[in-house]
Design a protein around this motif. Structure first.
Motif, PDB file in Angstrom:
ATOM      1  N   ILE A  62     -25.023  93.336 -30.869  1.00 10.56           N
ATOM      2  CA  ILE A  62     -26.016  94.399 -31.086  1.00 10.56           C
ATOM      3  C   ILE A  62     -26.515  94.349 -32.519  1.00 10.56           C
ATOM      4  O   ILE A  62     -27.722  94.385 -32.789  1.00 10.56           O
ATOM      5  N   LEU A  63     -25.589  94.260 -33.460  1.00 10.79           N
ATOM      6  CA  LEU A  63     -25.971  94.216 -34.871  1.00 10.79           C
ATOM      7  C   LEU A  63     -26.822  92.984 -35.177  1.00 10.79           C
ATOM      8  O   LEU A  63     -27.782  93.064 -35.951  1.00 10.79           O
ATOM      9  N   ALA A  64     -26.494  91.857 -34.563  1.00 10.76           N
ATOM     10  CA  ALA A  64     -27.270  90.638 -34.792  1.00 10.76           C
ATOM     11  C   ALA A  64     -28.711  90.812 -34.313  1.00 10.76           C
ATOM     12  O   ALA A  64     -29.648  90.387 -34.986  1.00 10.76           O
ATOM     13  N   HIS A  65     -28.888  91.447 -33.166  1.00  9.47           N
ATOM     14  CA  HIS A  65     -30.252  91.688 -32.673  1.00  9.47           C
ATOM     15  C   HIS A  65     -30.991  92.660 -33.590  1.00  9.47           C
ATOM     16  O   HIS A  65     -32.167  92.468 -33.899  1.00  9.47           O
ATOM     17  N   LEU A  66     -30.304  93.694 -34.042  1.00 11.68           N
ATOM     18  CA  LEU A  66     -30.950  94.669 -34.913  1.00 11.68           C
ATOM     19  C   LEU A  66     -31.225  94.101 -36.300  1.00 11.68           C
ATOM     20  O   LEU A  66     -32.093  94.605 -37.014  1.00 11.68           O
ATOM     21  N   LYS A  67     -30.530  93.043 -36.673  1.00 13.74           N
ATOM     22  CA  LYS A  67     -30.797  92.376 -37.942  1.00 13.74           C
ATOM     23  C   LYS A  67     -32.225  91.823 -37.957  1.00 13.74           C
ATOM     24  O   LYS A  67     -32.858  91.737 -39.005  1.00 13.74           O
ATOM     25  N   GLU A  68     -32.738  91.494 -36.778  1.00 14.09           N
ATOM     26  CA  GLU A  68     -34.111  90.985 -36.659  1.00 14.09           C
ATOM     27  C   GLU A  68     -35.140  92.063 -36.965  1.00 14.09           C
ATOM     28  O   GLU A  68     -36.267  91.766 -37.319  1.00 14.09           O
ATOM     29  N   GLY A  69     -34.787  93.323 -36.752  1.00 15.27           N
ATOM     30  CA  GLY A  69     -35.709  94.428 -36.975  1.00 15.27           C
ATOM     31  C   GLY A  69     -35.476  95.532 -35.965  1.00 15.27           C
ATOM     32  O   GLY A  69     -34.462  95.560 -35.270  1.00 15.27           O
ATOM     33  N   LEU A  89     -39.862  90.934 -24.292  1.00 17.66           N
ATOM     34  CA  LEU A  89     -41.139  91.160 -23.617  1.00 17.66           C
ATOM     35  C   LEU A  89     -42.146  91.636 -24.639  1.00 17.66           C
ATOM     36  O   LEU A  89     -41.808  92.317 -25.598  1.00 17.66           O
ATOM     37  N   GLU A  90     -43.389  91.283 -24.445  1.00 12.48           N
ATOM     38  CA  GLU A  90     -44.440  91.809 -25.309  1.00 12.48           C
ATOM     39  C   GLU A  90     -44.564  93.291 -24.981  1.00 12.48           C
ATOM     40  O   GLU A  90     -44.789  93.672 -23.854  1.00 12.48           O
ATOM     41  N   SER A  91     -44.360  94.124 -25.995  1.00 14.25           N
ATOM     42  CA  SER A  91     -44.402  95.562 -25.731  1.00 14.25           C
ATOM     43  C   SER A  91     -45.763  96.126 -26.096  1.00 14.25           C
ATOM     44  O   SER A  91     -46.361  95.750 -27.094  1.00 14.25           O
ATOM     45  N   VAL A  92     -46.233  97.011 -25.259  1.00 10.57           N
ATOM     46  CA  VAL A  92     -47.500  97.690 -25.489  1.00 10.57           C
ATOM     47  C   VAL A  92     -47.201  98.920 -26.314  1.00 10.57           C
ATOM     48  O   VAL A  92     -46.303  99.686 -26.007  1.00 10.57           O
ATOM     49  N   GLY A  93     -47.925  99.100 -27.406  1.00 10.52           N
ATOM     50  CA  GLY A  93     -47.703 100.255 -28.258  1.00 10.52           C
ATOM     51  C   GLY A  93     -46.329 100.227 -28.886  1.00 10.52           C
ATOM     52  O   GLY A  93     -45.622 101.203 -28.853  1.00 10.52           O
ATOM     53  N   SER A  94     -45.948  99.090 -29.446  1.00  8.82           N
ATOM     54  CA  SER A  94     -44.608  98.964 -30.006  1.00  8.82           C
ATOM     55  C   SER A  94     -44.397  99.950 -31.141  1.00  8.82           C
ATOM     56  O   SER A  94     -45.332 100.446 -31.739  1.00  8.82           O
ATOM     57  N   VAL A  95     -43.144 100.198 -31.438  1.00  9.06           N
ATOM     58  CA  VAL A  95     -42.754 101.174 -32.447  1.00  9.06           C
ATOM     59  C   VAL A  95     -43.291 100.762 -33.803  1.00  9.06           C
ATOM     60  O   VAL A  95     -43.868 101.540 -34.514  1.00  9.06           O
ATOM     61  N   GLU A  96     -43.060  99.525 -34.194  1.00  9.00           N
ATOM     62  CA  GLU A  96     -43.572  98.973 -35.435  1.00  9.00           C
ATOM     63  C   GLU A  96     -43.341  97.478 -35.382  1.00  9.00           C
ATOM     64  O   GLU A  96     -42.545  96.996 -34.602  1.00  9.00           O
ATOM     65  N   PRO A  97     -44.015  96.726 -36.225  1.00  9.33           N
ATOM     66  CA  PRO A  97     -43.791  95.281 -36.208  1.00  9.33           C
ATOM     67  C   PRO A  97     -42.341  94.968 -36.535  1.00  9.33           C
ATOM     68  O   PRO A  97     -41.734  95.616 -37.372  1.00  9.33           O
ATOM     69  N   VAL A  98     -41.808  93.978 -35.856  1.00  6.57           N
ATOM     70  CA  VAL A  98     -40.430  93.570 -36.094  1.00  6.57           C
ATOM     71  C   VAL A  98     -40.476  92.380 -37.030  1.00  6.57           C
ATOM     72  O   VAL A  98     -40.984  91.326 -36.690  1.00  6.57           O
ATOM     73  N   ALA A  99     -39.950  92.570 -38.231  1.00  2.00           N
ATOM     74  CA  ALA A  99     -39.937  91.492 -39.221  1.00  2.00           C
ATOM     75  C   ALA A  99     -38.535  90.930 -39.319  1.00  2.00           C
ATOM     76  O   ALA A  99     -37.576  91.679 -39.467  1.00  2.00           O
ATOM     77  N   ALA A 100     -38.429  89.627 -39.233  1.00  2.00           N
ATOM     78  CA  ALA A 100     -37.131  88.986 -39.370  1.00  2.00           C
ATOM     79  C   ALA A 100     -36.680  89.062 -40.812  1.00  2.00           C
ATOM     80  O   ALA A 100     -37.445  88.833 -41.733  1.00  2.00           O
ATOM     81  N   GLU A 101     -35.409  89.430 -41.016  1.00  2.00           N
ATOM     82  CA  GLU A 101     -34.874  89.518 -42.363  1.00  2.00           C
ATOM     83  C   GLU A 101     -34.343  88.172 -42.838  1.00  2.00           C
ATOM     84  O   GLU A 101     -34.231  87.933 -44.018  1.00  2.00           O
ATOM     85  N   THR A 102     -33.973  87.294 -41.910  1.00  2.00           N
ATOM     86  CA  THR A 102     -33.545  85.952 -42.261  1.00  2.00           C
ATOM     87  C   THR A 102     -34.135  85.018 -41.232  1.00  2.00           C
ATOM     88  O   THR A 102     -34.924  85.426 -40.395  1.00  2.00           O
ATOM     89  N   ASP A 103     -33.713  83.777 -41.244  1.00  2.00           N
ATOM     90  CA  ASP A 103     -34.222  82.802 -40.270  1.00  2.00           C
ATOM     91  C   ASP A 103     -34.008  83.300 -38.852  1.00  2.00           C
ATOM     92  O   ASP A 103     -33.452  84.342 -38.632  1.00  2.00           O
ATOM     93  N   ALA A 104     -34.343  82.504 -37.891  1.00  2.00           N
ATOM     94  CA  ALA A 104     -34.409  82.896 -36.482  1.00  2.00           C
ATOM     95  C   ALA A 104     -33.081  83.258 -35.857  1.00  2.00           C
ATOM     96  O   ALA A 104     -32.916  83.156 -34.670  1.00  2.00           O
ATOM     97  N   ALA A 105     -32.117  83.708 -36.588  1.00  2.00           N
ATOM     98  CA  ALA A 105     -30.829  84.084 -35.994  1.00  2.00           C
ATOM     99  C   ALA A 105     -30.939  85.451 -35.345  1.00  2.00           C
ATOM    100  O   ALA A 105     -31.490  86.359 -35.923  1.00  2.00           O
ATOM    101  N   PRO A 106     -30.402  85.606 -34.112  1.00  5.64           N
ATOM    102  CA  PRO A 106     -30.416  86.926 -33.478  1.00  5.64           C
ATOM    103  C   PRO A 106     -29.402  87.842 -34.089  1.00  5.64           C
ATOM    104  O   PRO A 106     -28.494  87.480 -34.724  1.00  5.64           O
TER     105      PRO A 106
END
Length: 134
Positions: A27-34, A117-134
């Motif tokens: 969970i934390l790894a996914h949230l690290k993405e944004g 999934l591509e979300s319609v009306g997403s909360v905010e852009p998800v910016a990766a904090e590091t490389d493509a790691a989940p």
């Protein structure tokens, strides 16, 4: 922060009390993405039950690592993000990701990430904090 015990004999014990439950580091790894909505986290972890995901998110919120936001709407969309303390885990999560990837490669284990999934009306852009790691 919720401390499970009052006495610790090694700092790793404190970390394991927070991170040691199944699915918590994922969970934390996914949230690290944004920022992620509950449903997106659920799709990215198809093996976790809704009950366990909810329990782990509540525990992480209680421990001060995750912030939960409720947005207007019916039903009200809920999103999660790492707090400042949670973002401090980024190097640890990246190390776990790298080690897991290397081990999977050495042992011929396939990793099949679930694409968001591509979300319609997403909360905010998800910016990766590091490389493509989940």
């Amino acid at each position: 922060m919720s401390i499970a015990r009052k006495r610790y004999y090694c700092p790793v014990e404190v970390a394991v009390d927070v991170l040691g439950k199944r699915w918590t580091p994922v969970i934390l790894a996914h949230l690290k993405e944004g920022v992620h909505r509950y449903g997106e986290l659920r799709r990215r972890m198809p093996e976790v039950s809704e009950k366990v995901l909810t329990q782990r998110l509540r525990g992480l919120e209680r421990d001060g690592l995750v912030e939960r936001s409720v947005h207007p709407g019916v039903p009200a969309p809920v999103s999660y993000r790492l707090t400042e303390e949670g973002r401090g885990l980024a190097p640890v999560l990246q190390a776990l990701y790298d080690w897991g990837r290397e081990r999977a490669d050495r042992h011929g284990v396939a990793i099949e990430p679930v694409e968001p999934l591509e979300s319609v009306g997403s909360v905010e852009p998800v910016a990766a904090e590091t490389d493509a790691a989940p």
